[in-house]
Design a protein around this motif. Structure first.
Motif, PDB file in Angstrom:
ATOM      1  N   VAL A   1       0.778  -0.604  -0.078  1.00 53.24           N
ATOM      2  CA  VAL A   1       0.174   0.162  -0.132  1.00 53.24           C
ATOM      3  C   VAL A   1       1.268   0.979  -0.073  1.00 53.24           C
ATOM      4  O   VAL A   1       0.743   2.445  -0.830  1.00 53.24           O
ATOM      5  N   ARG A   2       1.814   0.850   1.061  1.00 53.52           N
ATOM      6  CA  ARG A   2       3.245   2.425   0.771  1.00 53.52           C
ATOM      7  C   ARG A   2       3.441   2.524  -1.114  1.00 53.52           C
ATOM      8  O   ARG A   2       4.006   4.019  -1.167  1.00 53.52           O
TER       9      ARG A   2
ATOM     10  N   GLY B   1      -0.053   2.633  -3.249  1.00 53.08           N
ATOM     11  CA  GLY B   1      -0.701   3.801  -3.305  1.00 53.08           C
ATOM     12  C   GLY B   1      -1.972   2.780  -2.952  1.00 53.08           C
ATOM     13  O   GLY B   1      -2.188   1.591  -3.369  1.00 53.08           O
ATOM     14  N   PHE B   2      -3.322   3.429  -1.755  1.00 53.25           N
ATOM     15  CA  PHE B   2      -4.275   2.470  -1.664  1.00 53.25           C
ATOM     16  C   PHE B   2      -5.235   2.137  -2.751  1.00 53.25           C
ATOM     17  O   PHE B   2      -5.504   0.523  -2.999  1.00 53.25           O
TER      18      PHE B   2
ATOM     19  N   ARG C   1      -4.540   1.818  -6.461  1.00 51.07           N
ATOM     20  CA  ARG C   1      -3.549   0.421  -6.706  1.00 51.07           C
ATOM     21  C   ARG C   1      -3.617  -0.111  -6.122  1.00 51.07           C
ATOM     22  O   ARG C   1      -3.525  -1.679  -7.859  1.00 51.07           O
TER      23      ARG C   1
END
Length: 105
Positions: free
Chosen positions: A61-62, A65-66, A68
């Motif tokens: 996630v980092r 991104g959330f 994607r």
């Protein structure tokens, strides 16, 4: 309408589908002739995959991104659900269920 509503609705539907798979897969494996011990190992594979996914998911996630990461893992879950009927034998079932656990985490 809240921007979280579509994401939460999708998560609820995915978890409902996973719950149905959790009920159906042992019956399918039993019909294929797997022993109770093998079915238990497949269920354990899901748990191990979920635990591994809890360690991997924050980094994914980092990095992505959330949105994607969620879309990619949802697509992975769809592919894995479609691949389950192709599993042949204990090792195939364990690997697919472990990957499913990673995706759901």
């Amino acid at each position: 309408m809240s921007p979280l509503l579509p994401v939460m609705s999708a998560a609820v539907l995915m978890q409902a589908g996973n719950g149905l798979l959790q009920a159906l897969l042992p019956l399918r494996m039993q019909a294929q002739g797997l022993s109770a011990a093998d079915i238990g190992m497949v269920a354990s594979g899901y748990g191990v995959g979920f635990a591994a996914g809890c360690l991997v998911a924050p980094r994914v996630v980092r990095k992505l991104g959330f949105v994607r990461a969620y879309a990619g893992l949802a697509a992975l879950m769809a592919i894995l659900a479609l691949a389950l009927p192709l599993a042949d034998g204990r090792i195939g079932w364990i690997l697919l269920r472990a990957a499913t656990g990673v995706g759901f985490a």
